[in-house]
Design an enzyme around this catalytic site. Structure first.
Site, mmCIF file in Angstrom:
data_model
loop_
_atom_site.group_PDB
_atom_site.id
_atom_site.type_symbol
_atom_site.label_atom_id
_atom_site.label_comp_id
_atom_site.label_asym_id
_atom_site.label_seq_id
_atom_site.Cartn_x
_atom_site.Cartn_y
_atom_site.Cartn_z
ATOM 1 N N SER A 12 0.841 -1.245 0.112
ATOM 2 C CA SER A 12 -0.474 -0.019 -0.164
ATOM 3 C C SER A 12 0.747 1.190 -0.128
ATOM 4 O O SER A 12 1.910 1.315 0.724
ATOM 5 C CB SER A 12 -1.099 0.364 1.194
ATOM 6 O OG SER A 12 -0.128 0.629 1.996
ATOM 7 N N LYS A 79 0.976 -0.749 15.306
ATOM 8 C CA LYS A 79 -0.560 -1.295 16.134
ATOM 9 C C LYS A 79 -1.075 -2.513 15.995
ATOM 10 O O LYS A 79 -2.201 -2.785 15.786
ATOM 11 C CB LYS A 79 -1.376 -0.028 16.228
ATOM 12 C CG LYS A 79 -2.248 0.463 14.074
ATOM 13 C CD LYS A 79 -3.123 1.427 14.773
ATOM 14 C CE LYS A 79 -3.612 1.702 13.460
ATOM 15 N NZ LYS A 79 -4.453 2.959 13.466
ATOM 16 N N ASP A 80 -0.611 -2.543 14.350
ATOM 17 C CA ASP A 80 -0.512 -4.496 13.385
ATOM 18 C C ASP A 80 -0.188 -5.361 14.204
ATOM 19 O O ASP A 80 -0.766 -6.460 13.806
ATOM 20 C CB ASP A 80 -0.420 -4.137 11.563
ATOM 21 C CG ASP A 80 -1.619 -3.078 11.057
ATOM 22 O OD1 ASP A 80 -2.429 -2.509 11.819
ATOM 23 O OD2 ASP A 80 -1.228 -2.983 10.015
ATOM 24 N N THR A 123 -15.645 5.440 9.221
ATOM 25 C CA THR A 123 -13.916 5.119 9.763
ATOM 26 C C THR A 123 -13.989 3.524 9.965
ATOM 27 O O THR A 123 -14.728 2.558 9.902
ATOM 28 C CB THR A 123 -13.752 5.507 11.542
ATOM 29 O OG1 THR A 123 -13.018 5.373 11.804
ATOM 30 C CG2 THR A 123 -15.291 5.472 12.522
ATOM 31 N N LEU A 126 -13.266 0.215 14.984
ATOM 32 C CA LEU A 126 -14.785 0.019 16.743
ATOM 33 C C LEU A 126 -14.401 0.592 17.185
ATOM 34 O O LEU A 126 -14.992 1.645 17.879
ATOM 35 C CB LEU A 126 -14.808 -0.580 17.299
ATOM 36 C CG LEU A 126 -15.599 -1.317 17.793
ATOM 37 C CD1 LEU A 126 -17.182 -1.370 16.865
ATOM 38 C CD2 LEU A 126 -15.401 -3.112 17.681
ATOM 39 N N ARG A 127 -12.890 1.407 18.449
ATOM 40 C CA ARG A 127 -12.501 1.965 18.596
ATOM 41 C C ARG A 127 -13.029 3.663 18.207
ATOM 42 O O ARG A 127 -13.663 4.285 19.602
ATOM 43 C CB ARG A 127 -10.828 2.053 18.798
ATOM 44 C CG ARG A 127 -10.443 3.024 19.544
ATOM 45 C CD ARG A 127 -8.305 3.473 19.745
ATOM 46 N NE ARG A 127 -7.711 3.938 18.139
ATOM 47 C CZ ARG A 127 -8.535 4.893 18.219
ATOM 48 N NH1 ARG A 127 -8.944 6.376 18.880
ATOM 49 N NH2 ARG A 127 -8.035 5.203 16.724
ATOM 50 N N ARG A 128 -12.812 3.849 17.357
ATOM 51 C CA ARG A 128 -13.069 5.351 17.160
ATOM 52 C C ARG A 128 -15.236 5.673 16.544
ATOM 53 O O ARG A 128 -15.073 6.242 16.970
ATOM 54 C CB ARG A 128 -13.100 6.292 15.543
ATOM 55 C CG ARG A 128 -10.959 5.489 15.657
ATOM 56 C CD ARG A 128 -10.760 6.523 14.163
ATOM 57 N NE ARG A 128 -9.197 6.317 13.871
ATOM 58 C CZ ARG A 128 -7.959 6.042 13.038
ATOM 59 N NH1 ARG A 128 -8.894 5.235 12.704
ATOM 60 N NH2 ARG A 128 -6.956 6.019 12.974
ATOM 61 N N ARG A 145 -13.604 1.137 4.427
ATOM 62 C CA ARG A 145 -12.274 0.105 4.924
ATOM 63 C C ARG A 145 -11.304 1.007 2.997
ATOM 64 O O ARG A 145 -12.152 1.444 2.814
ATOM 65 C CB ARG A 145 -12.705 -0.838 3.890
ATOM 66 C CG ARG A 145 -12.537 -2.383 5.001
ATOM 67 C CD ARG A 145 -12.041 -3.606 4.811
ATOM 68 N NE ARG A 145 -10.443 -3.617 4.830
ATOM 69 C CZ ARG A 145 -9.842 -4.427 4.463
ATOM 70 N NH1 ARG A 145 -10.314 -5.666 4.365
ATOM 71 N NH2 ARG A 145 -8.575 -4.718 4.451
ATOM 72 N N GLY A 146 -10.260 0.648 2.839
ATOM 73 C CA GLY A 146 -9.875 0.990 1.396
ATOM 74 C C GLY A 146 -8.249 1.429 1.989
ATOM 75 O O GLY A 146 -8.225 1.964 3.327
ATOM 76 N N VAL A 148 -5.939 5.037 2.569
ATOM 77 C CA VAL A 148 -6.309 6.077 2.493
ATOM 78 C C VAL A 148 -6.459 7.089 1.280
ATOM 79 O O VAL A 148 -7.631 7.522 1.634
ATOM 80 C CB VAL A 148 -4.570 6.534 3.355
ATOM 81 C CG1 VAL A 148 -5.245 8.634 3.193
ATOM 82 C CG2 VAL A 148 -4.276 6.382 4.088
ATOM 83 N N ARG A 151 -10.654 6.299 1.243
ATOM 84 C CA ARG A 151 -11.479 7.138 2.352
ATOM 85 C C ARG A 151 -11.125 8.500 2.397
ATOM 86 O O ARG A 151 -12.398 8.609 2.263
ATOM 87 C CB ARG A 151 -10.547 6.569 3.492
ATOM 88 C CG ARG A 151 -10.560 5.203 3.721
ATOM 89 C CD ARG A 151 -9.707 4.695 5.185
ATOM 90 N NE ARG A 151 -9.860 3.496 5.609
ATOM 91 C CZ ARG A 151 -9.913 2.264 6.911
ATOM 92 N NH1 ARG A 151 -9.540 3.545 7.364
ATOM 93 N NH2 ARG A 151 -9.720 1.643 6.005
ATOM 94 N N CYS A 240 -6.275 -4.904 18.179
ATOM 95 C CA CYS A 240 -6.352 -4.249 18.034
ATOM 96 C C CYS A 240 -7.641 -3.601 17.684
ATOM 97 O O CYS A 240 -7.785 -2.059 16.974
ATOM 98 C CB CYS A 240 -5.222 -3.237 17.598
ATOM 99 S SG CYS A 240 -4.293 -4.264 16.032
#
Length: 322
Positions: A12, A79-80, A123, A126-128, A145-146, A148, A151, A240
């Site tokens: 990506s 974070k992944d 977004t 789930l946290r956001r 999804r997708g 940057v 989005r 995460c």
């Protein structure tokens, strides 16, 4: 001539940009040339919602390539990574962390408070989603999804169907797209994901020469903050993609440098919102995270995480930083 080190990366735009920065920094620090090797992961081929993709979809292919010696080291969005360590592999460096906060990109330059009731906000985390609901702004929050650019196109493109999206500020900055940000969200409103904005540079633990070489990129304050945040995540036994947030900041205290760690667990609909903080020394980073998680569990965090079928240690679900 010394053969270039092979750096494995997802393909990506964001992953390539992150890996490119690390490659340049390593060459500048050590003189060793680096070549990027693209590795396609299962997560890159899937269109499923991020929090339903399963374990390791953005990481396991890179780690398999490392173990098979097809690459020499890999760069991950920290974070992944699952909280359980991978046998035979080692996080040799955590480079200086980018701004870990979340960012809003909205039509007409609006801030979060300026969005009208019913505005559609997208977004993938789930946290956001949980924290947007908890704000009580009557927004219509849409899972997306997708990459940057995909989005951003849903807000700024000719076929835009959203009023705003929330993304990691670090990713936009690394792609040179910080100019589209209409508001950097205060952590008091939107606490980041554990390790957001940080990179993990990973190699084989038996490659001691490379472990030492990559150590030139390590930034101790960034590593300490990330260790505290991920210790909280691991103790909660949540991945995460779960509605867990954590943010560690290093500052000068009365007795020297200390970590100020904030943690939160939020129900997906925003109706339950547990937030606590704790301080300690950088040397005790992991213990700070564990202790803060224990306090959250005493307040009922496990019942919130149970709504999402949270999993045991080392089997966490996690998703792409994009």
């Amino acid at each position: 001539m010394t053969a270039p080190l092979r750096l494995g990366t997802r393909g990506s735009a964001l992953a390539m940009a992150q890996s490119g920065h690390v490659a340049e920094a390593l060459t500048a620090a050590t003189g060793r040339p680096v070549e990027l090797v693209e590795v396609v992961t299962a997560g890159d081929r899937s269109t499923a919602p991020v929090h339903r993709l399963g374990v390791g979809v953005f990481v396991s292919a890179l780690r398999d390539a490392l173990t098979a010696r097809k690459i020499d080291f890999a760069v991950h969005s920290y974070k992944d990574l699952p909280t359980a360590s991978a046998p035979g592999l080692h996080i040799a460096a955590v480079p200086p962390r980018q701004d870990p906060r979340d960012a809003l990109v909205a039509r007409d330059g609006r801030t979060l408070a300026e969005l009208p009731p019913g505005a559609r906000v997208g977004t993938g985390a789930l946290r956001r989603i949980a924290q947007l609901h908890a704000l009580g702004l009557q927004l219509e929050v849409t899972p997306i999804r997708g990459n940057v650019d995909t989005r951003l196109g849903r807000v700024l493109g000719p076929d835009a169907d959203l009023d705003a999206v929330v993304l990691a500020r670090a990713g936009l900055t690394r792609l040179g797209r910080a100019d589209v940000i209409t508001e950097t969200l205060d952590p008091m409103l939107m606490l980041p994901a554990p390790a957001q904005g940080a990179l993990a540079v990973e190699c084989r633990i038996d490659d001691q020469d490379l472990v030492e070489l990559l150590g030139a990129l390590d930034h101790a304050p960034s590593r300490a903050a990330v260790v505290a945040e991920r210790a909280l995540l691991a103790t909660l036994e949540a991945g995460c993609s779960a509605p867990v947030a954590a943010y560690g900041e290093l500052a000068e205290g009365d007795a020297g440098e200390e970590i100020y760690l904030r943690g939160a667990v939020i129900s997906p609909d925003g109706t339950r919102d547990l937030r606590l903080s704790r301080t300690g020394t950088p040397a005790d980073a992991a213990e700070i995270g564990k202790a803060l998680a224990a306090e959250l569990l005493e307040l009922g965090a496990d019942s919130i995480l149970g709504q999402e079928g949270h999993t045991g240690p080392g089997t966490q679900q996690f998703g792409s930083t994009e």
